[in-house]
Design a protein around this motif. Structure first.
Motif, short mmCIF file in Angstrom:
data_model
loop_
_atom_site.label_atom_id
_atom_site.label_comp_id
_atom_site.label_asym_id
_atom_site.label_seq_id
_atom_site.Cartn_x
_atom_site.Cartn_y
_atom_site.Cartn_z
N THR A 1 6.75 -3.12 13.06
CA THR A 1 5.89 -3.29 13.95
C THR A 1 5.91 -2.19 15.15
O THR A 1 4.97 -2.28 15.93
N LYS B 1 5.86 -6.25 8.86
CA LYS B 1 6.77 -6.96 9.80
C LYS B 1 8.01 -5.85 10.10
O LYS B 1 8.80 -5.93 11.16
N GLN C 1 4.96 -7.89 4.57
CA GLN C 1 6.56 -7.50 4.80
C GLN C 1 6.63 -6.41 5.23
O GLN C 1 7.75 -6.02 6.14
N THR D 1 1.67 0.12 10.54
CA THR D 1 0.91 -1.32 10.80
C THR D 1 -0.54 -1.41 10.53
O THR D 1 -0.93 -2.12 9.72
#
Length: 227
Positions: free
Chosen positions: A8, A5, A2, A14
């Motif tokens: 990004t 996401k 999560q 990331t």
């Protein structure tokens, strides 16, 4: 996942999230495999194979799994090979699993900068066509208390003195493999100084015909590996 996401556009966040996903996935996979193995053992469905294997290759493959783990914790990893490079008959997959479980435990409970050692030796004939093979896994980690050592091979038991992930099933699986292969395991441990596992098996030496077929297979694998 999560968090990844939501970020990004942030490569650093990331990458960190992907690293954590990988670690969590490995932990989950280990948990599933351990539970499946314990289920097989308890239901009597774990069956040992009996095939020729080279002892040095068994040790190298176990070391290949543990080496990177030691590197990540800046630990010194030593592998002591036996003087003889013998071909035995038995279940190399389960033997490798046993060694990896013991070594993984040593890595987990040894501090960064510590030492982990795997040593194998071949003794004199114990029975005709059999040799006594001894595996020693030693570390200078946190060790364990006498009270915990008495429960070491019980399922889901963990001492909880170190902040490490685990299933508490690695040692029971080791114990069951030792029992199924009619071996013996001894544990010496001192709190704050380290732990040494000594495992012994009487393994059958490959017959001449078995060795010839096995070495032919080794040669074929080597030829296939060449570019």
């Amino acid at each position: 996942l999560q968090i990844a996401k939501l970020h990004t556009d942030n490569a650093e966040r990331t990458e960190e999230s992907l690293r954590k996903i990988g670690a969590a996935s490995d932990h989950l996979l280990n948990l599933i495999n351990d539970v499946l193995d314990i289920s097989k053992i308890e239901s009597g469905k774990m069956v040992l194979t009996s095939e020729p294997f080279r002892l040095s290759v068994l040790l190298e493959r176990a070391a290949a799994v543990i080496g990177p783990q030691c590197e990540q914790k800046a630990q010194a990893f030593e592998v002591v090979m036996p003087e003889e490079d013998e071909v035995f008959v038995g279940d190399a997959v389960r033997l490798r699993q046993l060694l990896i479980n013991l070594l993984t435990s040593s890595v987990k409970y040894t501090r960064p900068g510590g030492h982990v050692r795997l040593e194998a030796s071949i003794g004199a004939d114990s029975i005709v066509a059999y040799r006594c093979v001894t595996f020693v896994v030693a570390d200078d980690g946190i060790g364990m208390t006498d009270e915990f050592r008495e429960h070491l091979f019980e399922p889901f038991v963990m001492e909880g003195r170190a902040n490490v992930q685990g299933t508490g099933l690695g040692m029971p699986i080791v114990k069951n493999i030792v029992t199924m292969m009619a071996g013996d395991i001894a544990v010496e441990s001192t709190k704050g100084q380290g732990t040494t596992f000594t495992v012994t098996f009487n393994l059958r030496i490959a017959l001449e015909a078995e060795r010839i077929v096995f070495e032919e297979g080794e040669g074929a694998e080597a030829d296939d590996a060449q570019p």
